[in-house]
Design a protein around this motif. Structure first.
Motif, short mmCIF file in Angstrom:
data_model
loop_
_atom_site.label_atom_id
_atom_site.label_comp_id
_atom_site.label_asym_id
_atom_site.label_seq_id
_atom_site.Cartn_x
_atom_site.Cartn_y
_atom_site.Cartn_z
N TYR A 36 41.65 45.16 48.49
CA TYR A 36 42.77 44.47 48.95
C TYR A 36 43.49 45.13 50.07
CZ TYR A 36 42.90 41.09 44.98
OH TYR A 36 42.65 39.97 44.12
N GLN A 38 47.34 45.85 52.03
CA GLN A 38 48.63 45.58 51.90
C GLN A 38 49.41 45.93 53.02
OE1 GLN A 38 51.05 47.24 48.63
NE2 GLN A 38 52.05 45.33 48.35
N GLY A 41 55.84 46.05 53.06
CA GLY A 41 56.67 44.97 52.53
C GLY A 41 56.20 43.70 52.22
N GLN A 42 54.60 43.69 52.14
CA GLN A 42 53.92 42.34 51.95
C GLN A 42 53.21 42.59 50.81
OE1 GLN A 42 53.98 39.91 54.38
NE2 GLN A 42 55.69 41.26 55.21
N GLY A 43 52.77 41.27 50.49
CA GLY A 43 51.94 41.22 49.32
C GLY A 43 50.36 41.58 49.56
N LEU A 44 49.64 41.45 48.78
CA LEU A 44 48.10 41.79 48.93
C LEU A 44 47.11 40.71 49.34
CD1 LEU A 44 48.02 43.63 45.23
CD2 LEU A 44 48.10 44.71 47.44
N LEU A 46 43.13 39.79 49.95
CA LEU A 46 41.59 40.09 49.68
C LEU A 46 41.07 40.38 50.82
CD1 LEU A 46 39.75 40.43 47.17
CD2 LEU A 46 39.21 37.94 47.52
N PHE A 90 43.77 49.02 48.56
CA PHE A 90 43.46 49.20 47.36
C PHE A 90 42.51 48.76 46.68
CE2 PHE A 90 47.84 50.48 46.01
CZ PHE A 90 48.80 50.14 46.95
N ILE A 94 37.84 44.03 37.70
CA ILE A 94 38.00 43.38 36.51
C ILE A 94 37.05 43.69 35.41
CG2 ILE A 94 38.07 41.00 35.60
CD1 ILE A 94 39.30 40.10 38.16
N ASN A 99 41.38 37.62 34.14
CA ASN A 99 41.26 38.16 35.73
C ASN A 99 42.19 39.01 35.96
OD1 ASN A 99 43.25 36.46 36.20
ND2 ASN A 99 42.33 35.63 38.14
N LYS A 100 42.72 39.90 34.84
CA LYS A 100 43.60 40.91 35.09
C LYS A 100 42.76 42.25 35.85
CE LYS A 100 44.90 45.23 32.51
NZ LYS A 100 44.67 45.98 31.11
N LEU A 101 43.62 42.61 36.86
CA LEU A 101 43.28 43.56 38.02
C LEU A 101 43.61 44.99 37.37
CD1 LEU A 101 43.77 41.33 40.97
CD2 LEU A 101 41.69 42.46 40.47
N PHE A 103 44.13 48.47 39.37
CA PHE A 103 44.27 49.00 40.64
C PHE A 103 44.08 50.58 40.89
CE2 PHE A 103 45.22 45.24 43.30
CZ PHE A 103 45.56 44.28 42.61
N GLY A 104 43.55 50.85 41.85
CA GLY A 104 43.63 52.34 42.30
C GLY A 104 45.03 52.57 42.75
N THR A 105 45.58 53.83 43.12
CA THR A 105 46.69 54.18 43.67
C THR A 105 46.88 53.98 45.08
OG1 THR A 105 45.91 56.60 44.01
CG2 THR A 105 46.98 56.09 41.84
N TYR B 35 52.71 41.59 38.33
CA TYR B 35 52.49 42.77 38.42
C TYR B 35 53.49 43.58 39.20
CZ TYR B 35 47.28 41.69 38.38
OH TYR B 35 46.01 41.54 37.95
N GLY B 106 51.45 36.36 46.22
CA GLY B 106 52.70 36.27 46.87
C GLY B 106 53.21 37.41 47.69
N GLN B 107 54.30 37.14 48.24
CA GLN B 107 54.84 38.31 49.03
C GLN B 107 55.79 39.42 48.22
OE1 GLN B 107 54.05 38.71 52.74
NE2 GLN B 107 52.62 37.29 51.63
#
Lengths: 113, 114
Positions: A36, A38, A41-44, A46, A90, A94, A99-101, A103-105, B35, B106-107
């Motif tokens: 992903y 990012q 200030g934004q979402g993720l 894919l 990132f 799973i 579909n729990k993700l 994530f790495g740091t 999350y 989402g954002q």
């Protein structure tokens, strides 16, 4: 427990140079793997995903990633970086239970003009 | 088509207060996950809901709770806020919530606890 490791916290590349971001996972079987991106200030968003089959996966924005079971790695690559690629990246996996993700740091990419 | 929408976008709360964050999934998606992303870290899984039932819970205290409504929207509630709850809270939706389905994010809601 499963985990995802991104060894590089920060990477700086020149525009037009190639890029490789590293990702290693810890899991007994083959996980589902994702990259992903990012922006601040934004979402993720894919970039690409690996579920099975061909180990070289093509994604959006010219990115690709290669799954290597022997190295437990899923590194992200791009042959020529653009200034707009500057963002945080990132790796995630799973390993079961919906579909729990995990994530790495993250790796912060800076692109020098 | 509208993506995943979260509200509010920013929020400032005082320690000890309660907060409710809201998420509307993509139309047709029945699964919502939450999350928490603390500054400088990757997102950490809090909850997953599918068809209004909890399908998974991360390692978070009982102060965190969530629910999913008949229209598949979701709320995340946090009680007795601590300074450490300051984070970006991300909602993700997917159509089935199964392993091989993509999650769309989402954002986020930026929560600051002072």
């Amino acid at each position: 427990a499963q985990s995802v490791t991104q060894p590089d916290i920060h990477i700086t590349v020149s525009e037009g140079a190639s890029l490789e971001l590293r990702c290693n996972y810890s899991y007994g079987a083959t996980p589902y793997l994702f990259w992903y991106v990012q922006s601040p200030g934004q979402g993720l968003q894919l970039l690409l995903k690996y579920f099975s089959g061909d180990t070289l996966v093509q994604g959006i924005k010219g990115f690709e990633a290669e799954f290597k079971r022997s190295q437990s790695s899923f590194n992200l690559r791009k042959p020529s970086v653009h200034w707009s690629d500057a963002a945080e990246y990132f790796c995630a996996c799973i390993t079961g239970g919906g579909n729990k993700l995990t994530f790495g740091t993250g790796t912060q990419l800076k692109v020098e003009l | 088509d509208a993506g995943v929408t979260q509200s509010p976008t920013h929020l400032i709360k005082t320690r000890g207060q309660h907060v409710t964050l809201r998420c509307s999934p993509i139309s047709g998606h029945k699964s919502v996950s939450w999350y928490q992303q603390v500054l400088g870290q990757g997102p950490q899984f809090i909850f997953q809901y599918y068809e209004k039932e909890e399908r998974g819970r991360g390692n978070f205290p009982d102060r965190f709770s969530a629910r999913q409504f008949p229209n598949y929207s979701s709320e995340l509630n946090v009680n007795a806020l601590l300074l450490g709850d300051s984070a970006l809270y991300l909602c993700a939706s997917s159509n089935t919530g199964l392993m091989n389905t993509e999650a769309f994010f989402g954002q986020g809601t930026r929560l600051t606890v002072v």
